[in-house]
Design an enzyme around this catalytic site. Structure first.
Site, PDB file in Angstrom:
ATOM      1  N   ALA A 114     -25.720 -34.484  34.786  1.00  0.00           N
ATOM      2  CA  ALA A 114     -24.646 -33.926  35.613  1.00  0.00           C
ATOM      3  C   ALA A 114     -24.587 -32.412  35.440  1.00  0.00           C
ATOM      4  O   ALA A 114     -24.389 -31.661  36.402  1.00  0.00           O
ATOM      5  CB  ALA A 114     -23.317 -34.552  35.222  1.00  0.00           C
ATOM      6  N   GLU A 115     -24.832 -31.988  34.208  1.00  0.00           N
ATOM      7  CA  GLU A 115     -24.772 -30.555  33.941  1.00  0.00           C
ATOM      8  C   GLU A 115     -25.963 -29.860  34.605  1.00  0.00           C
ATOM      9  O   GLU A 115     -25.845 -28.769  35.156  1.00  0.00           O
ATOM     10  CB  GLU A 115     -24.800 -30.344  32.428  1.00  0.00           C
ATOM     11  CG  GLU A 115     -24.206 -29.043  31.999  1.00  0.00           C
ATOM     12  CD  GLU A 115     -24.157 -28.953  30.476  1.00  0.00           C
ATOM     13  OE1 GLU A 115     -24.294 -27.843  29.976  1.00  0.00           O
ATOM     14  OE2 GLU A 115     -24.014 -30.004  29.809  1.00  0.00           O
ATOM     15  N   TYR A 116     -27.107 -30.514  34.551  1.00  0.00           N
ATOM     16  CA  TYR A 116     -28.318 -29.987  35.181  1.00  0.00           C
ATOM     17  C   TYR A 116     -28.083 -29.832  36.691  1.00  0.00           C
ATOM     18  O   TYR A 116     -28.352 -28.783  37.270  1.00  0.00           O
ATOM     19  CB  TYR A 116     -29.489 -30.933  34.912  1.00  0.00           C
ATOM     20  CG  TYR A 116     -30.758 -30.552  35.622  1.00  0.00           C
ATOM     21  CD1 TYR A 116     -31.622 -29.604  35.081  1.00  0.00           C
ATOM     22  CD2 TYR A 116     -31.092 -31.137  36.845  1.00  0.00           C
ATOM     23  CE1 TYR A 116     -32.784 -29.240  35.740  1.00  0.00           C
ATOM     24  CE2 TYR A 116     -32.251 -30.782  37.515  1.00  0.00           C
ATOM     25  CZ  TYR A 116     -33.102 -29.836  36.954  1.00  0.00           C
ATOM     26  OH  TYR A 116     -34.243 -29.478  37.617  1.00  0.00           O
ATOM     27  N   ASP A 117     -27.550 -30.889  37.300  1.00  0.00           N
ATOM     28  CA  ASP A 117     -27.282 -30.845  38.743  1.00  0.00           C
ATOM     29  C   ASP A 117     -26.367 -29.671  39.074  1.00  0.00           C
ATOM     30  O   ASP A 117     -26.563 -28.982  40.076  1.00  0.00           O
ATOM     31  CB  ASP A 117     -26.612 -32.147  39.206  1.00  0.00           C
ATOM     32  CG  ASP A 117     -27.622 -33.287  39.309  1.00  0.00           C
ATOM     33  OD1 ASP A 117     -28.834 -32.995  39.377  1.00  0.00           O
ATOM     34  OD2 ASP A 117     -27.189 -34.451  39.301  1.00  0.00           O
ATOM     35  N   SER A 126     -39.110 -34.531  46.332  1.00  0.00           N
ATOM     36  CA  SER A 126     -37.831 -34.830  45.715  1.00  0.00           C
ATOM     37  C   SER A 126     -36.847 -35.192  46.829  1.00  0.00           C
ATOM     38  O   SER A 126     -37.238 -35.276  47.993  1.00  0.00           O
ATOM     39  CB  SER A 126     -37.399 -33.592  44.951  1.00  0.00           C
ATOM     40  OG  SER A 126     -36.119 -33.775  44.456  1.00  0.00           O
ATOM     41  N   LYS A 171     -30.785 -46.006  43.910  1.00  0.00           N
ATOM     42  CA  LYS A 171     -31.629 -44.939  43.346  1.00  0.00           C
ATOM     43  C   LYS A 171     -31.807 -45.245  41.866  1.00  0.00           C
ATOM     44  O   LYS A 171     -30.922 -45.033  41.048  1.00  0.00           O
ATOM     45  CB  LYS A 171     -30.970 -43.575  43.533  1.00  0.00           C
ATOM     46  CG  LYS A 171     -31.864 -42.431  43.072  1.00  0.00           C
ATOM     47  CD  LYS A 171     -31.267 -41.085  43.451  1.00  0.00           C
ATOM     48  CE  LYS A 171     -32.199 -39.932  43.118  1.00  0.00           C
ATOM     49  NZ  LYS A 171     -32.576 -39.843  41.727  1.00  0.00           N
ATOM     50  N   LYS A 223     -25.227 -39.450  45.072  1.00  0.00           N
ATOM     51  CA  LYS A 223     -25.114 -39.696  43.631  1.00  0.00           C
ATOM     52  C   LYS A 223     -23.805 -40.402  43.256  1.00  0.00           C
ATOM     53  O   LYS A 223     -22.764 -40.192  43.878  1.00  0.00           O
ATOM     54  CB  LYS A 223     -25.188 -38.361  42.871  1.00  0.00           C
ATOM     55  CG  LYS A 223     -26.523 -37.655  42.982  1.00  0.00           C
ATOM     56  CD  LYS A 223     -27.592 -38.423  42.237  1.00  0.00           C
ATOM     57  CE  LYS A 223     -28.721 -37.573  41.713  1.00  0.00           C
ATOM     58  NZ  LYS A 223     -28.490 -36.723  40.594  1.00  0.00           N
ATOM     59  N   CYS A 257     -11.843 -47.846   2.616  1.00  0.00           N
ATOM     60  CA  CYS A 257     -11.557 -48.469   3.906  1.00  0.00           C
ATOM     61  C   CYS A 257     -10.308 -47.830   4.517  1.00  0.00           C
ATOM     62  O   CYS A 257      -9.267 -47.759   3.847  1.00  0.00           O
ATOM     63  CB  CYS A 257     -11.335 -49.964   3.718  1.00  0.00           C
ATOM     64  SG  CYS A 257     -10.715 -50.797   5.190  1.00  0.00           S
ATOM     65  N   CYS A 298      -7.738 -56.997   3.265  1.00  0.00           N
ATOM     66  CA  CYS A 298      -7.873 -56.045   4.370  1.00  0.00           C
ATOM     67  C   CYS A 298      -7.309 -56.653   5.656  1.00  0.00           C
ATOM     68  O   CYS A 298      -7.813 -57.668   6.135  1.00  0.00           O
ATOM     69  CB  CYS A 298      -9.339 -55.681   4.569  1.00  0.00           C
ATOM     70  SG  CYS A 298      -9.559 -54.422   5.822  1.00  0.00           S
TER      71      CYS A 298
HETATM   72  S1  IVH Z   1     -37.655 -41.898  47.887  1.00  0.00           S
HETATM   73  C1  IVH Z   1     -39.632 -38.464  49.870  1.00  0.00           C
HETATM   74  N1  IVH Z   1     -36.309 -43.993  47.003  1.00  0.00           N
HETATM   75  O1  IVH Z   1     -35.449 -40.334  42.935  1.00  0.00           O
HETATM   76  C2  IVH Z   1     -38.744 -39.424  49.188  1.00  0.00           C
HETATM   77  N2  IVH Z   1     -36.727 -42.219  45.506  1.00  0.00           N
HETATM   78  O2  IVH Z   1     -35.437 -37.133  43.745  1.00  0.00           O
HETATM   79  C3  IVH Z   1     -39.152 -39.662  47.818  1.00  0.00           C
HETATM   80  N3  IVH Z   1     -35.886 -42.613  43.248  1.00  0.00           N
HETATM   81  O3  IVH Z   1     -37.736 -39.252  41.056  1.00  0.00           O
HETATM   82  C4  IVH Z   1     -38.286 -40.523  47.019  1.00  0.00           C
HETATM   83  N4  IVH Z   1     -35.049 -44.604  43.609  1.00  0.00           N
HETATM   84  O4  IVH Z   1     -38.502 -41.540  41.862  1.00  0.00           O
HETATM   85  C5  IVH Z   1     -36.818 -42.788  46.712  1.00  0.00           C
HETATM   86  N5  IVH Z   1     -35.178 -45.932  46.359  1.00  0.00           N
HETATM   87  C6  IVH Z   1     -35.692 -44.706  46.075  1.00  0.00           C
HETATM   88  C7  IVH Z   1     -35.581 -44.155  44.777  1.00  0.00           C
HETATM   89  C8  IVH Z   1     -36.112 -42.894  44.550  1.00  0.00           C
HETATM   90  C9  IVH Z   1     -35.259 -43.652  42.718  1.00  0.00           C
HETATM   91  C10 IVH Z   1     -36.234 -41.387  42.502  1.00  0.00           C
HETATM   92  C11 IVH Z   1     -37.628 -40.921  42.724  1.00  0.00           C
HETATM   93  C12 IVH Z   1     -37.535 -39.454  42.425  1.00  0.00           C
HETATM   94  C13 IVH Z   1     -36.132 -39.131  42.735  1.00  0.00           C
HETATM   95  C14 IVH Z   1     -36.051 -38.315  44.001  1.00  0.00           C
END
Ligand code: IVH
Length: 827
Positions: free
Chosen positions: A36-39, A84, A117, A316, A410, A434
């Site tokens: 979450a912090e990274y995002d 990604s 995801k 997310k 304890c 106890c």
């Molecule tokens: S599609 C071009 N579908 O999420 C689309 N990715 O930032 C490519 N991930 O590390 C990804 N579940 O491995 C897709 N149902 C899903 C997914 C998924 C997990 C991961 C993927 C990548 C990240 C994408």
């Protein structure tokens, strides 16, 4: 004057931090900040670059995927880049996403594939002519690492495609992950046996796949889900993504059951909500859902923007890991006395829930993570598992943070916390005193083979403890009939008729009537612990109520009072077993009773003396010592005796104990480093007694023949005042014991010495257990089945196969009358 840094400086700082996090996550599998912090950092950089276009650059981490391979494995250039996904954290971003597609494609309604995801590691699997030929990680999206050998160890990945009809060259994309149960099992085992503890399933999956030795990967429980296709040559794919997923299934790939087709923004948001609700119960971690425009024609038209497709979006969920600060490290004492450290933390939202406590599992785990007060840590809460601290953010440690150690006492009862050699768990040694262990203690105390109080089941014990009716084992022997009636009545009634029952049975005065009215308010009866509430309320009003003797069913309560009364007369073995001392089971309790014969002797014995009994080793002896060292336990025993528990059959200690009551034996039993039996014998020969040894100058030990190292170890050990005290009290106990030993054999040879007896059928004058004990007291050994070795079978009413067997083998058989006559004659 303070001011925020110039945008260029801030962007540079953000890029450096993100690059570092990328390297740790993708190459080292050792992330140091929560997702979450990274995002949040990436979002801030994106916003900064959008507001100041002059700051944008092609090599910014916002323009790239992951990190370049670390060089551990041969590189693989992806035929189709592994991209990604854009992220959405709120509904508006989803609405915008769908609007952009609608406008660009000029469509009214959109059809999407919606999928979970998965939180694992993206991989690409290459099949040629249906055979798996190469597998690679994502790497920086253009070039990944060749981890083919490792991927071959994952059973979910087909080595060859099924069914036919596949393209000649096919790249399948998907996620390697570790299921939650597999992750928990792995870690539990690692914590027990000192293996590598994984921070979370995703790290587990990533770290496992990047092992150099595929055998190591094969040991880790990994799974795979396919979610798409990269290159596909010489062969057609369906026209939609959802149909492709269906084909992937037919070809033998695992595809998530949760993937489905939805329509419009409403469909997307509805899917998000449904999966969000199911999230905690899923067998694997997910960090969101992914929406993909379903038809490939539309996808092609939408195209890509830098590192992500415009036709797909990751929506997310609240993060399952967050960073927060440890305010203190506390310990919790469980029902069985096991002590678990946990962290009290600044409140933080994890997986949509506010979390202030997280488990630290055990002392080894705290030491491994080196968690300290004031540390910034990563907490994880996934599924139904209790939140846990998985990592310390090392560079945010306050300078004055000190390593943590287990408290000595304890927190609940003040008894000593002890740890067995080699065990991960610490325990509270206040078994009898106890409050945290009270329910378990009472339940065991009353059980059939212990004090044998019939009618004190688990539910009853729970109720009595939670309503304060009983606060220690001795309270059982002061239970009033009123309390028992009340607990029984409430226990036996359903909430809808408990009020009627109570009104029937109670001739209530005013005060009690008020208590009844309060206890039976509708909302009170709906609470899950209504029964506790009712009992507490009625006890408060008790002064003014009386049982309506004519109507009340008093039998159950009277039976219990009788059972409690009967249990007062017991044997030493049963009593010792009933105390619930760690490692003192029924047979150890019997051995102790047989060898020492008297509770007063046992309860004052220093632990090394217990080792004089065959079958009792250091572990059991120490457990006995810890238990007896706790004032709370001794008081609890005193109170039991005061309340009328009578232990019958006290006798002198077994004369065989006299065989080794000397200084040398004591030194060996004390388990002093380097003091072997040979060395102990030398010391024993050189010194008159323990006090002489304590008073001796060091060189006397060397003169006695000890090697200097042994002498030094012994002196160092004796310098600890507690050790010296134990040596002296051990020696005194030896003397006391010597005085108690009978001059001749303790027991005249028993009439049944060396005989093996089997009891079968029902006896009318006593239970089988009692008969067994009485025969054992006369020297017999009781056995469960009849064989040639059996000397004697006692057959009661309705004896069956054992009797038949005895007759067949010609073994002597007694009926009950014969048994009674024999006992009468010899006891
Ligand atoms: S599609 C071009 N579908 O999420 C689309 N990715 O930032 C490519 N991930 O590390 C990804 N579940 O491995 C897709 N149902 C899903 C997914 C998924 C997990 C991961 C993927 C990548 C990240 C994408």
């Amino acid at each position: 004057m303070t001011s925020s840094p110039a945008p260029a400086d801030r962007a540079a700082a953000l890029r450096a931090r993100i690059e570092d996090a990328n390297r740790r996550y993708h190459q080292l599998d050792a992330p140091d900040i929560a997702d979450a912090e990274y995002d949040a950092l990436v979002r801030e950089l994106e916003a900064l670059e959008a507001a100041h276009p002059e700051l944008a650059s092609a090599d910014s981490p916002t323009q790239r995927v992951g990190a370049a391979p670390a060089g551990r494995f041969p590189p693989v250039v992806h035929a189709v880049p592994m991209l990604s996904l854009g992220n959405a954290f709120g509904d508006e971003e989803v609405v915008d996403f769908a609007r952009r597609i609608r406008e660009r494609l000029d469509r009214d309604e959109l059809v999407f594939s919606a999928e979970p995801k998965l939180d694992g590691l993206a991989i690409s699997l290459r099949y040629e002519d249906g055979a798996f030929v190469q597998g690679a990680t994502r790497g920086d999206g253009a070039t990944g690492e060749d981890v083919t050998a490792n991927l071959r160890t994952i059973s979910g990945i087909p080595q060859a495609l099924r069914d036919g009809g596949w393209p000649k060259v096919l790249e399948v994309r998907g996620e390697v992950y570790m299921a939650r149960a597999d992750f928990e099992r792995w870690n539990e085992n690692a914590r027990l046996h000192g293996g590598k503890v994984l921070a979370n399933p995703r790290n587990g999956a990533a770290g496992s796949l990047r092992q150099i030795d595929p055998k190591l990967t094969a040991q880790r429980p990994l799974s795979f889900f396919a979610y798409g296709v990269g290159q596909a040559e010489a062969g057609a794919l369906p026209a939609t993504h959802s149909a492709t997923l269906a084909r992937l299934r037919e070809w033998g790939f695992p595809v998530s059951e949760l993937a489905t087709v939805v329509r419009g923004v409403d469909g997307l948001l509805d899917y998000y909500r449904r999966i969000g609700e199911a999230r905690d119960g899923l067998p694997f971690d997910i960090d969101g859902v992914v929406y993909k425009l379903d038809d490939y024609a539309g996808q092609r038209e939408m195209g890509f923007v830098s590192r992500a497709p415009r036709w797909a979006l990751a929506h997310k969920f609240p993060a399952q890991e967050q960073t927060t600060v440890v305010e203190s490290i506390e310990v919790n004492v469980g029902r069985t006395g096991a002590v678990t450290p946990w962290a009290l933390m600044q409140p933080v939202q994890v997986g949509g829930v506010t979390v202030t406590r997280a488990t630290l599992h055990n002392a080894d785990h705290v030491a491994r993570l080196d968690v300290r007060n004031g540390d910034t840590v990563i907490v994880r809460r996934a599924g139904d598992v209790i939140p846990e601290v998985v990592q310390v953010v090392a560079d945010r440690r306050p300078p004055d943070a000190r390593p943590w150690s287990m408290p000595a006492a304890c927190p609940v009862c003040g008894s000593e916390l002890v740890r067995e050699e080699g065990a991960a768990a610490w325990r509270c040694s206040g078994e009898l005193s106890c409050p945290a262990q009270l329910k378990e203690t009472l339940f065991h105390f009353a059980s059939r083979r212990a004090m044998d109080i019939e009618g004190m089941g688990e539910k009853f014990v729970d109720l009595m403890v939670e309503t304060g009716v009983v606060a220690s084992p001795a309270d059982i022997y002061a239970l009033s009939r009123d309390d028992l009636l009340l607990v029984r009545l409430v226990l036996d009634a359903a909430p809808e008729d408990v009020e009627a029952q109570v009104r029937t049975h109670l001739a209530a005065g005013q005060e009690a009537a008020a208590a009844v009215a309060a206890a039976f308010a509708p909302q009170a009866l709906q609470a899950p612990d209504w029964d506790r509430h009712v009992i507490r309320a009625l006890r408060q009003g008790r002064a003014a109520f009386a049982w309506n003797e004519k109507k009340i069913a008093t039998r159950a309560a009277d039976n219990l009072i009788e059972a409690i009364d009967r249990s007062r007369d017991t044997t030493l073995a049963r009593f010792l077993y009933a105390l619930g001392i760690q490692h003192v089971g029924e047979s150890t309790a019997k051995t102790l009773a047989l060898w020492f014969g008297d509770l007063e002797l046992i309860r004052r014995l220093p632990w090394p003396l217990f080792k004089r009994v065959p079958d009792i080793g250091g572990e059991v002896a120490r457990a006995l010592g810890h238990f007896l060292d706790q004032p709370g336990n001794q008081q609890a025993i005193d109170r039991l005796l005061e309340r009328g528990v009578r232990i019958g059959g006290a006798h002198a200690p077994d004369p065989r104990l006299g065989e080794a009551l000397d200084l040398a034996t004591l030194l060996v039993d004390l388990e002093i480093p380097k003091v072997t039996p040979v060395r102990a014998a030398q010391v024993g020969a050189a010194f008159a007694d323990a006090q002489a040894l304590l008073d001796a100058p060091v060189h006397n030990l060397v003169t006695a023949g000890l090697p200097s190292e042994t002498a030094a170890a012994l002196v160092a050990w004796l310098e600890d005042a507690a050790h010296a005290g134990l040596l002296l009290s051990g020696a005194q106990a030896q003397a006391r014991l010597r005085g108690l030993l009978p001059q001749r054999a303790a027991r005249a040879a028993g009439p049944l010495d060396g005989k093996t007896v089997v009891l079968t059928g029902t006896l009318s004058a006593m239970g089988r257990e009692e008969a067994k004990e009485r025969l054992e007291a006369l020297g017999a050994k009781a056995a469960g089945s009849v064989s040639k070795k059996t000397s004697l079978v006692v057959a009661g009413e309705a004896a069956g196969s054992k009797l038949a067997k005895a007759e067949e083998l010609g073994v002597e058989v007694w009926d009950e009358a014969r048994l009674l006559a024999f006992l009468h004659e010899h006891e």
